[in-house]
Design a protein around this motif. Structure first.
Motif, PDB file in Angstrom:
ATOM      1  N   ALA A 267       0.868  -1.168   0.000  1.00 42.79           N
ATOM      2  CA  ALA A 267       0.000   0.000   0.000  1.00 42.79           C
ATOM      3  C   ALA A 267       0.910   1.224   0.000  1.00 42.79           C
ATOM      4  O   ALA A 267       2.059   1.151   0.413  1.00 42.79           O
ATOM      5  CB  ALA A 267      -0.863   0.000   1.259  1.00 42.79           C
ATOM      6  N   ASN A 273      -4.809   0.542  -0.718  1.00 39.74           N
ATOM      7  CA  ASN A 273      -4.956  -0.911  -0.480  1.00 39.74           C
ATOM      8  C   ASN A 273      -4.060  -1.704  -1.416  1.00 39.74           C
ATOM      9  O   ASN A 273      -4.341  -2.855  -1.733  1.00 39.74           O
ATOM     10  CB  ASN A 273      -6.430  -1.336  -0.703  1.00 39.74           C
ATOM     11  CG  ASN A 273      -7.313  -0.892   0.453  1.00 39.74           C
ATOM     12  OD1 ASN A 273      -6.941  -1.072   1.615  1.00 39.74           O
ATOM     13  ND2 ASN A 273      -8.425  -0.268   0.145  1.00 39.74           N
ATOM     14  N   THR A 315      -5.446  -5.718  -2.264  1.00 33.24           N
ATOM     15  CA  THR A 315      -4.716  -5.910  -1.023  1.00 33.24           C
ATOM     16  C   THR A 315      -3.235  -5.634  -1.253  1.00 33.24           C
ATOM     17  O   THR A 315      -2.713  -5.913  -2.339  1.00 33.24           O
ATOM     18  CB  THR A 315      -4.856  -7.355  -0.477  1.00 33.24           C
ATOM     19  OG1 THR A 315      -4.022  -7.509   0.699  1.00 33.24           O
ATOM     20  CG2 THR A 315      -4.414  -8.387  -1.501  1.00 33.24           C
TER      21      THR A 315
END
Ligand code: P6P
Length: 347
Positions: A267, A273, A315
């Motif tokens: 990130a 994210n 992610t």
């Protein structure tokens, strides 16, 4: 003759299923169907420079990214190869905003397929390796009915199989069903994937790191310190590491799987994210790397334990040799700061 010669993918899968009396052969058949799609995509990728398939469709995918014709070709091939075999109740693709239902005329199966049809597509026109990534689950909703989003939004721990195809100097299919990670190289002379990498294990520690250093300014302070640590000279810990970053996740992770290495897409201020997608990029790659003896986390938590909330969820990703991933986690933990402070938008 080496034991791996002429061990085809189909035979290897069947051999694997023989060790499980309860196996129905369904997984064998769907993985074989996937390999057919891979052969067709490989043919197009390898002649992309010759056929007017380069360039943009002019359309954008669900993420607003310009879509190359080859992306959509691979997406369409995978759907057409996989939607009628009776294996799946639902599918999902990076190139499609919503879940993909199985046409009513086809038998509904018990598996779920999520895939990135052609990852690294920005590299297509410059002949850099690209890849297809796939993730397979068993459905969680009642059999016989059309699959739902709930069937797709499962933790990576539930995957029954995962794999990728890397279209590079050769086309290699790597897959796992949780019992070893195995690589098959396509012999184009007779169109078979032959076992070339049996039971791959990733080195526990490496001397290669992969990250886009152009984002250095935006990184977590602990990550900055970690990268600087890798660049110091210390023979005992094989530093400085080598920096290798293709810009194609499948190519970078495939190299690190074989040689050892850590791949990072963290990130940062601009990607709060990270950039990579959990369901059809990070989860399948994490199942492969963990099964090969490595580690995959978001910097704190195993990727496979993340409970997804949306289909195209992103992610942060730290994946590869176990000791290297644990070390970057330690560097960032030491510099633990509130995410508000770290991710305050300074741009
Ligand atoms: P950046 C390709 O577009 C991709 O999704 C991955 O394959 C690759 O690792 C990453 O993005 C590269 O992103 O921001 O470094 O160009």
């Amino acid at each position: 003759m080496s034991k791996t010669q002429f061990m085809t993918l189909a035979r290897h899968i069947i051999e694997g299923e023989k060790r499980h009396p309860e196996a129905t052969g369904e997984l064998s058949r769907l993985l074989s169907d996937l390999s057919l799609a891979a052969k067709i995509i490989s043919l197009e990728v390898n002649k992309a420079g010759l056929v007017d398939i380069l360039g943009f469709t002019g359309g954008n995918n669900v993420h607003g990214e310009q879509v190359k014709k080859l992306d959509m070709f691979a997406h369409d091939i995978l759907i057409r190869a996989m939607d009628h075999g009776g294996h799946f109740c639902v599918m999902a693709s990076e190139e499609e905003e919503n879940i993909i239902h199985i046409p009513a005329r086809h038998k509904i199966g018990k598996y779920v397929l999520l895939f990135d049809p052609l990852d690294g597509s920005s590299n297509i026109d410059v002949n850099i390796s690209i890849g297809t990534i796939f993730s397979i689950y068993k459905r969680v909703t009642p059999d016989g009915m059309p699959g739902t989003l709930e069937d797709c939004l499962q933790q990576g721990l539930n995957q029954v199989a995962a794999g990728y195809i890397v279209y590079g100097s050769s086309t290699i299919l790597v897959y796992t069903t949780g019992e070893g990670v195995h690589g098959f190289t396509l012999d184009p002379s007779f169109g078979e994937f032959l076992l070339s990498h049996d039971n791959i294990k990733i080195p526990k520690k490496s001397h290669i790191y992969s990250i886009n250093e152009g984002n250095y300014l935006y990184w977590h302070p602990g990550l900055k310190k970690y990268i600087k640590y890798l660049q110091e000279e210390d023979e005992k810990t094989e530093r400085p590491y080598s920096s290798r970053y293709v810009g194609s996740m499948v190519a970078d992770i495939h190299r690190n799987l074989l040689y050892g290495g850590i791949f990072m897409y963290p990130a940062d201020h601009r990607h709060t994210n990270g950039k990579l997608r959990l369901m059809y990029e990070c989860n399948p790659m994490s199942m492969i790397i963990e099964t090969a003896g490595g580690r995959a986390s978001n910097g704190k938590k195993r990727i496979l334990e993340i409970q997804p909330e949306i289909l195209h969820e992103k992610t942060p990703l730290f994946i590869g040799s176990e000791e290297d991933v644990r070390m970057v986690e330690e560097f960032m933990a030491k510099e633990e700061i509130s995410s508000e402070v770290y991710f305050s938008n300074k741009s």
